[in-house]
Structures are given as C-alpha cells and as structure tokens.
Design a protein around this motif. Structure first.
Motif, PDB file in Angstrom:
ATOM      1  N   LEU A   1      -4.578   6.939   0.587  1.00  0.00           N
ATOM      2  CA  LEU A   1      -3.494   7.682   1.229  1.00  0.00           C
ATOM      3  C   LEU A   1      -2.703   8.492   0.210  1.00  0.00           C
ATOM      4  N   GLY A   2      -2.524   7.935  -0.997  1.00  0.00           N
ATOM      5  CA  GLY A   2      -1.788   8.658  -2.027  1.00  0.00           C
ATOM      6  C   GLY A   2      -2.491   9.915  -2.469  1.00  0.00           C
ATOM      7  N   SER A   3      -3.812   9.949  -2.353  1.00  0.00           N
ATOM      8  CA  SER A   3      -4.548  11.149  -2.752  1.00  0.00           C
ATOM      9  C   SER A   3      -4.375  12.287  -1.760  1.00  0.00           C
TER      10      SER A   3
ATOM     11  N   GLN B   1       6.022  11.683   0.946  1.00  0.00           N
ATOM     12  CA  GLN B   1       5.672  10.292   1.223  1.00  0.00           C
ATOM     13  C   GLN B   1       6.365   9.743   2.467  1.00  0.00           C
TER      14      GLN B   1
ATOM     15  N   SER C   1       0.633   4.128  -2.860  1.00  0.00           N
ATOM     16  CA  SER C   1       0.528   5.551  -2.532  1.00  0.00           C
ATOM     17  C   SER C   1       1.619   6.360  -3.225  1.00  0.00           C
ATOM     18  N   GLN C   2       2.839   5.843  -3.238  1.00  0.00           N
ATOM     19  CA  GLN C   2       3.950   6.559  -3.859  1.00  0.00           C
ATOM     20  C   GLN C   2       3.728   6.738  -5.360  1.00  0.00           C
TER      21      GLN C   2
ATOM     22  N   THR D   1       0.935   9.322  -6.033  1.00  0.00           N
ATOM     23  CA  THR D   1       1.390  10.687  -5.794  1.00  0.00           C
ATOM     24  C   THR D   1       2.300  11.162  -6.912  1.00  0.00           C
TER      25      THR D   1
ATOM     26  N   LEU E   1       4.217   9.109   5.353  1.00  0.00           N
ATOM     27  CA  LEU E   1       3.370   7.916   5.343  1.00  0.00           C
ATOM     28  C   LEU E   1       4.121   6.678   5.816  1.00  0.00           C
TER      29      LEU E   1
ATOM     30  N   MET F   1       0.831  -1.205   0.000  1.00  0.00           N
ATOM     31  CA  MET F   1       0.000   0.000   0.000  1.00  0.00           C
ATOM     32  C   MET F   1       0.869   1.260   0.000  1.00  0.00           C
ATOM     33  N   VAL F   2       2.086   1.184   0.552  1.00  0.00           N
ATOM     34  CA  VAL F   2       3.008   2.322   0.471  1.00  0.00           C
ATOM     35  C   VAL F   2       3.444   2.527  -0.972  1.00  0.00           C
TER      36      VAL F   2
ATOM     37  N   GLY G   1      -3.885   2.235   0.038  1.00  0.00           N
ATOM     38  CA  GLY G   1      -2.746   2.981  -0.497  1.00  0.00           C
ATOM     39  C   GLY G   1      -3.181   4.046  -1.474  1.00  0.00           C
ATOM     40  N   ALA G   2      -4.201   3.753  -2.287  1.00  0.00           N
ATOM     41  CA  ALA G   2      -4.710   4.749  -3.232  1.00  0.00           C
ATOM     42  C   ALA G   2      -5.323   5.936  -2.502  1.00  0.00           C
TER      43      ALA G   2
END
Length: 278
Positions: A159-161, A169, A75-76, A79, A172, A71-72, A156-157
């Motif tokens: 959190l990336g938003s 990042q 997110s990365q 972003t 996170l 999920m990290v 992760g999606a």
C-alpha cells in the motif's frame, strides 16, 4: 543472506533510534496510556448479561486494532522514505530493496510489540478474568501476533508503494478503519449482517482479533463466535495465505516502484514540499 543480515541490523538501529527520539518515544506511550485510562474506567462494568466485564472483553479488541494498524505505520514510513530519497539510495545498493524491506519489517514489528507490551503488562493488573494464567494462553497470543504481523506488514509495504507523498496517507487510514469496524475486533462479528460477516472473514484483521480473544478470554465466551469455536486451524490457514502472498508480492512491487524512482523525481517532490511549507 547478506541483504537479510543488513536489513536485520538496519531494523535494530531504527528501532533503537525510535526509543531515543523524544517525539517518537512520546507516540509510543500516548496511545497505550489513553487505552489504559479507558480500561480503568471500564474494568467493573458488565458486558450485557454474559457475566463478563466490559474491560475484559475490550482488551483483546484494543490489542487487535493496534496490531492491525501496524500495516498503516509500515505504509506511512515507506511513503516518507520514498519522498525523501531513502528508497532511491536503497535501489543503488546490491539487493538493497530486500535489505530495506527486512529492515522495515524488523523496526515496525519491534515498535508494535513494544507498544503492545506497554499496554498489556499494566492491563493485566487492571483487568480481571483474563485467561493468561496458563502457558497455552501466552503461546496462543504469541503465535497469533507473530503470524498476524507477517500477514499484515507486507500489505502495508504494498500500500505504501501506491502513495507518492506522506500527505496522501489519509486516504489509506479511512479504509483500514472501516475494515477494522467490520472485522469484529471490538464486538462479535456475529452481530453483523451475514454478507458483512463473509467480507470481514476474508481479511486478516478478523482472524487476528479472533486469535487474541481465544488467548485472553475465558473459554465460556466462545459461544458468541461463529460456530461456537475459536477456529485456530482456520486462523493459521487464512493468516498463512496472506503472509505467503504478501511476502511474494511486496518485494516485486517495491522493485518495480524503485525502478521508477530517480534523483529528479526526488528533487521535484522536495521542491513541492518546500513550497507547501513556505
């Protein structure tokens, strides 16, 4: 369905590119190789008085942590795509955000499975006393991985938003690592205080680690778990709730984030990035 098919093709293309790009190919192999070296030196060390080898007990934890870090990675990547204008182009396409999300899930999940295979296959030759000699063990490992990724990648999606630049990042990764630390991935969660046990069981990382231990470790090791049980039904229930919630929330959050995107904002972020480089 057209958006889903487009996302599937997009994900396959991104996955293929990640294995033909030298820096990304290096990153695919670096972490598994380092973990295999650690397992090699731990393979003959006893884990307390349990009669279990330390390398045997550590392997499910390493796999669980890698799966949780997916999920990290999600997110990365989201972003970074927001920063360089990829999301803005997806926004301009009919059902483009759905196709984009499907593509990211396919590429990140595929890369994660490849990384786990790079680690697990040689580990089977290094580590003894694993319980993967039966169909049941492999089946449990596969459904835990599949359900766990569906439960964590949409998170992760979301959190990336929240983050507007790739440099942010780091904010996170620290909470995720802290959550891994209290989720009993590398040691029984029963060793923690009761209040931390309850917190760890709320999140999917604990249940992914528990499911992997149930697939990889002998049945005799269940005595260190809560209730002396692998709790497969509870694992399905918690991961299923997180999966449904993530799949419902992630597209809504991404669409709202995309509505705030514009060419001027992308140009502004690009200008700030160029100034940092200069």
């Amino acid at each position: 369905m057209a958006a889903v098919r487009a996302g599937w093709r997009r994900g396959r293309i991104e996955l293929r590119q990640s294995f033909t790009n030298r820096p990304e190919l290096f990153s695919h192999f670096l972490w598994p190789v380092l973990m295999l070296v650690a397992l090699f030196f731990l393979r003959h060390r006893d884990f307390g008085s349990t009669g279990l080898l330390l390398g045997t007990f550590a392997l499910p934890g390493i796999l669980g942590m890698n799966a949780a870090m997916g999920m990290v990675s999600m997110s990365q990547q989201l972003t970074a795509d927001r920063e360089d204008g990829t999301l803005l182009r997806a926004k301009a396409t009919p059902n483009g955000m759905l196709g984009y999300l499907v593509g990211k899930v396919v590429s990140v999940a595929g890369g994660l499975l490849a990384d786990l295979a790079i680690l697990l296959i040689p580990a089977l030759l290094i580590v003894d006393n694993l319980a993967l000699g039966s169909f049941g063990g492999w089946f449990t490992l596969l459904w835990v991985l599949a359900l766990g990724m569906v439960a964590t990648l949409p998170i992760g999606a979301v959190l990336g938003s929240v983050f507007t630049t790739a440099r942010s990042q780091g904010l996170l990764q620290l909470p995720v690592l802290g959550l891994i630390a209290i989720s009993g991935v590398f040691y029984p969660i029963t060793a923690l205080p009761d209040w931390l046990e309850w917190i760890g069981q709320v999140f999917p990382i604990y249940w992914m680690g528990l499911g992997m231990r149930s697939a990889l470790l002998p049945d005799s090791t269940v005595v260190v778990e809560i209730g002396d049980s692998w709790r497969h039904l509870e694992t399905v229930g918690v991961l299923g709730v997180w999966a449904v919630a993530g799949l419902l929330v992630a597209p809504v959050v991404l669409r709202r984030m995309a509505r705030r995107e514009s060419g001027s904002k992308v140009a502004e972020r690009r200008e700030r990035a160029l100034r940092r480089v200069a």
